[in-house]
Motif scaffolding. Structure first.
Motif, PDB file in Angstrom:
ATOM      1  N   ARG A 143     -35.722  64.730  62.707  1.00 52.84           N
ATOM      2  CA  ARG A 143     -34.876  64.663  64.444  1.00 52.84           C
ATOM      3  C   ARG A 143     -35.360  65.913  64.809  1.00 52.84           C
ATOM      4  O   ARG A 143     -35.625  67.181  63.852  1.00 52.84           O
ATOM      5  CB  ARG A 143     -33.490  64.737  64.041  1.00 52.84           C
ATOM      6  N   HIS A 144     -35.426  66.239  66.121  1.00 49.02           N
ATOM      7  CA  HIS A 144     -35.659  67.293  66.813  1.00 49.02           C
ATOM      8  C   HIS A 144     -34.446  67.941  67.231  1.00 49.02           C
ATOM      9  O   HIS A 144     -34.732  69.224  67.809  1.00 49.02           O
ATOM     10  CB  HIS A 144     -36.663  67.131  68.072  1.00 49.02           C
ATOM     11  N   GLY A 145     -33.368  67.407  67.112  1.00 50.24           N
ATOM     12  CA  GLY A 145     -31.972  67.939  67.672  1.00 50.24           C
ATOM     13  C   GLY A 145     -31.004  67.734  66.572  1.00 50.24           C
ATOM     14  O   GLY A 145     -31.431  67.300  65.495  1.00 50.24           O
ATOM     15  N   PHE A 187     -23.315  63.414  74.814  1.00 52.02           N
ATOM     16  CA  PHE A 187     -24.348  62.058  74.791  1.00 52.02           C
ATOM     17  C   PHE A 187     -23.421  60.718  75.453  1.00 52.02           C
ATOM     18  O   PHE A 187     -24.471  59.833  75.578  1.00 52.02           O
ATOM     19  CB  PHE A 187     -25.141  61.785  73.600  1.00 52.02           C
ATOM     20  N   ARG A 237     -20.483  65.775  70.032  1.00 49.00           N
ATOM     21  CA  ARG A 237     -21.611  64.593  70.207  1.00 49.00           C
ATOM     22  C   ARG A 237     -21.479  63.780  71.374  1.00 49.00           C
ATOM     23  O   ARG A 237     -22.000  63.582  72.249  1.00 49.00           O
ATOM     24  CB  ARG A 237     -21.920  63.998  69.135  1.00 49.00           C
ATOM     25  N   LYS A 286     -26.904  62.596  65.773  1.00 48.04           N
ATOM     26  CA  LYS A 286     -27.229  61.357  65.258  1.00 48.04           C
ATOM     27  C   LYS A 286     -27.524  60.535  66.635  1.00 48.04           C
ATOM     28  O   LYS A 286     -27.009  60.821  67.794  1.00 48.04           O
ATOM     29  CB  LYS A 286     -26.277  60.439  64.823  1.00 48.04           C
ATOM     30  N   TRP A 291     -28.949  54.544  72.726  1.00 53.91           N
ATOM     31  CA  TRP A 291     -29.741  54.955  71.471  1.00 53.91           C
ATOM     32  C   TRP A 291     -30.896  54.210  71.361  1.00 53.91           C
ATOM     33  O   TRP A 291     -30.978  52.867  71.552  1.00 53.91           O
ATOM     34  CB  TRP A 291     -28.977  55.160  70.120  1.00 53.91           C
ATOM     35  N   PRO A 292     -32.011  54.695  71.057  1.00 47.87           N
ATOM     36  CA  PRO A 292     -32.365  55.997  70.817  1.00 47.87           C
ATOM     37  C   PRO A 292     -32.560  57.018  71.970  1.00 47.87           C
ATOM     38  O   PRO A 292     -33.028  56.437  73.081  1.00 47.87           O
ATOM     39  CB  PRO A 292     -33.642  56.091  70.001  1.00 47.87           C
ATOM     40  N   ARG A 293     -32.569  58.127  71.850  1.00 48.93           N
ATOM     41  CA  ARG A 293     -32.958  59.088  73.067  1.00 48.93           C
ATOM     42  C   ARG A 293     -34.340  59.454  73.063  1.00 48.93           C
ATOM     43  O   ARG A 293     -34.679  59.924  73.932  1.00 48.93           O
ATOM     44  CB  ARG A 293     -32.143  60.492  72.945  1.00 48.93           C
ATOM     45  N   ARG A 294     -34.987  59.302  71.761  1.00 50.39           N
ATOM     46  CA  ARG A 294     -36.425  59.660  71.857  1.00 50.39           C
ATOM     47  C   ARG A 294     -37.060  58.258  71.219  1.00 50.39           C
ATOM     48  O   ARG A 294     -36.579  57.772  70.501  1.00 50.39           O
ATOM     49  CB  ARG A 294     -36.490  60.898  70.582  1.00 50.39           C
ATOM     50  N   GLU A 303     -30.651  60.412  68.280  1.00 48.15           N
ATOM     51  CA  GLU A 303     -31.954  60.743  68.880  1.00 48.15           C
ATOM     52  C   GLU A 303     -33.102  59.544  68.532  1.00 48.15           C
ATOM     53  O   GLU A 303     -34.041  59.220  69.206  1.00 48.15           O
ATOM     54  CB  GLU A 303     -32.477  62.109  68.207  1.00 48.15           C
ATOM     55  N   THR A 304     -33.202  59.036  66.931  1.00 46.92           N
ATOM     56  CA  THR A 304     -33.843  58.161  66.502  1.00 46.92           C
ATOM     57  C   THR A 304     -33.045  57.002  66.186  1.00 46.92           C
ATOM     58  O   THR A 304     -32.082  57.052  65.755  1.00 46.92           O
ATOM     59  CB  THR A 304     -35.053  58.650  65.593  1.00 46.92           C
TER      60      THR A 304
END
Length: 310
Positions: free
Chosen positions: A151-153, A304, A300, A156, A133-136, A158-159
């Motif tokens: 979040r765009h998704g 991920f 999740r 948990k 993490w983060p994915r973004r 992503e940021t």
């Protein structure tokens, strides 16, 4: 040659965890970035930790034992005040860094940003598996509050910008000290997001190991839903309407205690009345309300999880 102004001070607050803090200190002293000191603030009487740290015998290590407990924020702020470096890197006593963490963050500081807050990707170790993490990533173009909460998704991770990843100018921390708060890391970042020429920047490499199986309190592990919601609602003046709604619907709304009808009504009412929910935030809140927590976590993890990543 590196100038004295580029010295980095690593600040580690700790108490009653001598073996854990020793691991953290070892990873800080092993950094490839040379102009560096490590300041450990022992937050209250703790002879075992003092003895454990004396064994290092490294002149770069300073240990400050406190006679009374100040809390993590107070200990960090004291470490900042005593720091010789113009840059501060925070490390939690139960986490650790990869050797190149500070060097890569210092090299990645964006030009033209007076107060860059440098973060990085982490290997996040949980009982259900390891994640990156983060994915973004966050860039200087992102508003800090919007990055943290919008979040765009659905899931948990992503940021992400935990305290243990952060490196920032000492001048910023003197201007905006760490607040005494149950969620001091987020509250500090939210406040910094309102300062001109301040930006959060994520280095893409995995440079820290963040262990979640400790006693730290976050919005996702806080079981006092009233405390969490009261804090979230107090942040409304400092966040955009979109970020505020997302904080309620996607972060706070994921807590198990938020699944009761009265709490869900409070969250949804405040998000709609005082915020500007995105379709994704509303979808996430619906998922939180209807899908069992265990199923959501397994889903999740299946999507991920990154076992064995370093």
């Amino acid at each position: 040659m590196t100038s004295p102004q580029e010295m980095v001070t690593v600040v580690i607050p700790t108490r009653n965890r001598p073996d854990m803090v020793a691991r953290a200190v070892e990873s800080a002293l092993a950094q490839t970035y040379a102009p560096l000191e490590v300041v450990v603030v022992i937050d209250g009487p703790d002879p075992a930790t003092e003895e454990r740290l004396r064994a290092f015998g490294d002149p770069r290590l300073t240990v400050i034992p406190l006679e009374r407990n100040r809390g993590a924020a107070g200990a960090r702020n004291l470490g900042v005040e005593r720091a010789q470096g113009a840059w501060i890197a925070f490390l939690d006593d139960d986490d650790e860094w990869m050797p190149g963490k500070i060097a890569l963050q210092m090299a990645a500081r964006p030009p033209g940003v007076r107060y860059p807050i440098m973060s990085c990707r982490c290997k996040v170790v949980t009982a259900r598996g390891d994640f990156e993490w983060p994915r973004r990533l966050c860039t200087p173009r992102d508003r800090i509050g919007d990055y943290l909460f919008v979040r765009h998704g659905l899931f948990k991770g992503e940021t992400f910008a935990p305290t243990t990843t952060l490196l920032a100018p000492k001048a910023l921390l003197l201007r905006q000290p760490i607040p005494k708060s149950a969620f001091d890391d987020w509250e500090w970042l939210i406040a910094c997001g309102r300062i001109e020429s301040c930006a959060l920047v994520t280095v893409p490499e995995v440079l820290a190991v963040h262990y979640t199986e400790s006693d730290r309190i976050t919005l996702s592990t806080c079981h006092n839903i009233d405390m969490a919601l009261n804090w979230a609602e107090s942040m409304r003046p400092m966040l955009s309407p979109r970020a505020y709604a997302s904080l309620l619907l996607q972060a706070t709304g994921g807590e198990q205690a938020a699944r009761t009808p009265a709490v869900r009504k409070r969250i949804l009412k405040s998000a709609l009345r005082d915020g500007a929910p995105t379709p994704m935030a509303l979808t996430t809140f619906l998922m939180h309300s209807l899908m069992p927590v265990g199923l959501r976590r397994r889903l999740r993890q299946a999507i991920f999880s990154a076992p064995g990543t370093a």
